[in-house]
Write an enzyme that holds these catalytic residues in place. Structure first.
Site, PDB file in Angstrom:
ATOM      1  N   GLU A   1       0.778  -1.497   0.309  1.00 33.20           N
ATOM      2  CA  GLU A   1      -0.443   0.060  -0.230  1.00 33.20           C
ATOM      3  C   GLU A   1       0.313   1.325  -0.187  1.00 33.20           C
ATOM      4  O   GLU A   1       1.504   1.383   0.753  1.00 33.20           O
ATOM      5  CB  GLU A   1      -1.348  -0.285   1.492  1.00 33.20           C
ATOM      6  N   ASP A   2       0.550   2.715  -0.725  1.00 33.70           N
ATOM      7  CA  ASP A   2       0.858   3.374  -0.451  1.00 33.70           C
ATOM      8  C   ASP A   2       1.147   3.845   0.638  1.00 33.70           C
ATOM      9  O   ASP A   2       1.506   4.537   1.779  1.00 33.70           O
ATOM     10  CB  ASP A   2       0.402   4.580  -1.351  1.00 33.70           C
TER      11      ASP A   2
ATOM     12  N   ASP B   1      -4.862   5.518   6.591  1.00 33.63           N
ATOM     13  CA  ASP B   1      -4.984   5.886   6.741  1.00 33.63           C
ATOM     14  C   ASP B   1      -6.492   6.084   7.735  1.00 33.63           C
ATOM     15  O   ASP B   1      -5.878   5.347   9.354  1.00 33.63           O
ATOM     16  CB  ASP B   1      -5.688   7.606   6.107  1.00 33.63           C
TER      17      ASP B   1
ATOM     18  N   PHE C   1      -1.494  15.915   4.883  1.00 32.30           N
ATOM     19  CA  PHE C   1      -2.389  15.275   3.537  1.00 32.30           C
ATOM     20  C   PHE C   1      -1.513  15.026   2.857  1.00 32.30           C
ATOM     21  O   PHE C   1      -0.058  16.334   1.878  1.00 32.30           O
ATOM     22  CB  PHE C   1      -2.909  15.899   2.697  1.00 32.30           C
TER      23      PHE C   1
ATOM     24  N   ARG D   1       1.391  12.267  -8.723  1.00 34.88           N
ATOM     25  CA  ARG D   1       1.910  11.174  -8.618  1.00 34.88           C
ATOM     26  C   ARG D   1       3.408  10.722  -8.882  1.00 34.88           C
ATOM     27  O   ARG D   1       4.254   9.814  -9.110  1.00 34.88           O
ATOM     28  CB  ARG D   1       0.989  10.583  -9.474  1.00 34.88           C
TER      29      ARG D   1
HETATM   30  P1  IMP Z   1      -7.922   4.425   4.778  1.00 36.72           P
HETATM   31  O1  IMP Z   1      -8.714   3.396   3.861  1.00 36.72           O
HETATM   32  O2  IMP Z   1      -8.871   5.958   4.811  1.00 36.72           O
HETATM   33  O3  IMP Z   1      -6.950   4.005   5.305  1.00 36.72           O
HETATM   34  O4  IMP Z   1      -7.208   5.044   3.503  1.00 36.72           O
HETATM   35  C1  IMP Z   1      -5.947   4.994   2.429  1.00 36.72           C
HETATM   36  C2  IMP Z   1      -6.280   5.312   1.396  1.00 36.72           C
HETATM   37  O5  IMP Z   1      -6.386   6.997   1.136  1.00 36.72           O
HETATM   38  C3  IMP Z   1      -4.474   5.621   0.438  1.00 36.72           C
HETATM   39  O6  IMP Z   1      -4.095   4.288  -0.386  1.00 36.72           O
HETATM   40  C4  IMP Z   1      -4.454   6.674  -0.070  1.00 36.72           C
HETATM   41  O7  IMP Z   1      -5.018   6.328  -1.871  1.00 36.72           O
HETATM   42  C5  IMP Z   1      -5.487   7.796   0.507  1.00 36.72           C
HETATM   43  N1  IMP Z   1      -4.963   8.666   1.588  1.00 36.72           N
HETATM   44  C6  IMP Z   1      -4.610   8.542   2.488  1.00 36.72           C
HETATM   45  N2  IMP Z   1      -3.984   9.988   2.695  1.00 36.72           N
HETATM   46  C7  IMP Z   1      -3.430  10.567   1.883  1.00 36.72           C
HETATM   47  C8  IMP Z   1      -2.721  11.423   2.100  1.00 36.72           C
HETATM   48  O8  IMP Z   1      -2.338  12.142   2.560  1.00 36.72           O
HETATM   49  N3  IMP Z   1      -2.117  11.811   0.381  1.00 36.72           N
HETATM   50  C9  IMP Z   1      -2.839  11.149   0.085  1.00 36.72           C
HETATM   51  N4  IMP Z   1      -3.733   9.695  -0.684  1.00 36.72           N
HETATM   52  C10 IMP Z   1      -4.571   9.849   0.653  1.00 36.72           C
HETATM   53 MG    MG Z   2      -4.183   3.507  -2.021  1.00 33.96          MG
END
Ligand code: IMP
Ligand code: MG
Length: 201
Positions: A115-116, A119, A169, A182
Site C-alpha cells: 500500500e502507499d 490512513d 496530506f 503522482r
Molecule cells: P484509508 O482507507 O483511510 O486508510 O485510506 C487509504 C487511502 O487513502 C490511501 O490508499 C490513499 O489512496 C488515500 N490517502 C490517505 N491519505 C492520503 C494522503 O495524505 N495523500 C494521498 N492519498 C491519501
Molecule cells: Mg491507496
C-alpha cells in the site's frame, strides 16, 4: 517501529505547487532498502521456502513503491495488482469499490499487500478480509506511509516505511491529489493554492 522523519528543505523541489518536501527521493530509497532487507530476512529465516511469495500492489498509489521494493528484494517473487477506489478529494468517503481484481490465485501463497498509505485503515481492513477469504498461506502488509493518529479501524501492518505525525496530506511518489502529483520523485505537502486550483481539474 517506523523511524520518524525530519522536514527537508525545498532544495530539491522546484515545484511551486509544493509547500514543503517531507521525504526526498534519497530518504525514500534508503528506507525501502531497509524494508526489503527486513522482508528478505524474514523469508530466509522464518518462512517455508517452498511457498511462493507474491507482492500485491494496490493501484494506483503503490506503483512506485512496489517497483522499488520489488527491485530491492533478493527473495524471488511474483507481482500482481488490484485497483480499489476509496477517496475523493482529501476526505475519506468510507466507500470502497473493486475496480480491477488480481489476475492470479493467491491460494497457498505468502502474500504481501503493498500500500502507499494507511490512513483510517478502512481500505486495508476491507482488503485484508477480502484476500484472507481466498486462502493465502500467510497475509502481510507493507505500507510506505502510515497516519497512526487517524486510525478508525485497528489494522495490523508488518512493514511501515514512515509514520506521519501530524497526519498531513501528502503527495508524490505515487500519491495523488485528484490524480495530480503522482509523478514527483519525492513526497511533500501541496500548497493550499494548488489544492484549490486542482480541486475541480
Ligand atoms: P484509508 O482507507 O483511510 O486508510 O485510506 C487509504 C487511502 O487513502 C490511501 O490508499 C490513499 O489512496 C488515500 N490517502 C490517505 N491519505 C492520503 C494522503 O495524505 N495523500 C494521498 N492519498 C491519501
Ligand atoms: Mg491507496
Amino acid at each position: 517501529m517506523a523511524p520518524n522523519y525530519q522536514i527537508q528543505t525545498m532544495a530539491n523541489s522546484a515545484d511551486s505547487r509544493i509547500e514543503k518536501v517531507l521525504f526526498t527521493a534519497e530518504t525514500i530509497a534508503e528506507r525501502i532498502n531497509q524494508l526489503a532487507f527486513e522482508i528478505d530476512t524474514w523469508y530466509e529465516n522464518y518462512a517455508d521456502n517452498s511457498v511462493p511469495l507474491v507482492l500485491v500492489g494496490i493501484l494506483k498509489g503503490s506503483y512506485m513503491f512496489l517497483a522499488d521494493l520489488s527491485r530491492a528484494l533478493n527473495t524471488p517473487h511474483h507481482v500482481d495488482f488490484m485497483s480499489v477506489s476509496s477517496y475523493e478529494d482529501t476526505q475519506s468517503t468510507g466507500n470502497l469499490k473493486i475496480e480491477c481484481d488480481l489476475r492470479h490465485s493467491i491460494k497457498g501463497k505468502y502474500v504481501i499487500i503493498v500500500e502507499d498509505i494507511v490512513d483510517t485503515g478502512r481500505t486495508l481492513a476491507h482488503l485484508q478480509k477480502l484476500l484472507s477469504n481466498r486462502g493465502p498461506y500467510c497475509l502481510e502488509v507493507a505500507t510506505l506511509f502510515s497516519k497512526p493518529t487517524e486510525r478508525v479501524i485497528d489494522v495490523h501492518v508488518s512493514y511501515i516505511g514512515f509514520e506521519l505525525d501530524p497526519p498531513e496530506f501528502i503527495v508524490g511518489y505515487g500519491l495523488d491529489y485528484n490524480e495530480h502529483f503522482r509523478d514527483l520523485p519525492y513526497v511533500g505537502v501541496p500548497t493550499q493554492t494548488a489544492i484549490l486550483e486542482l480541486s475541480h481539474k
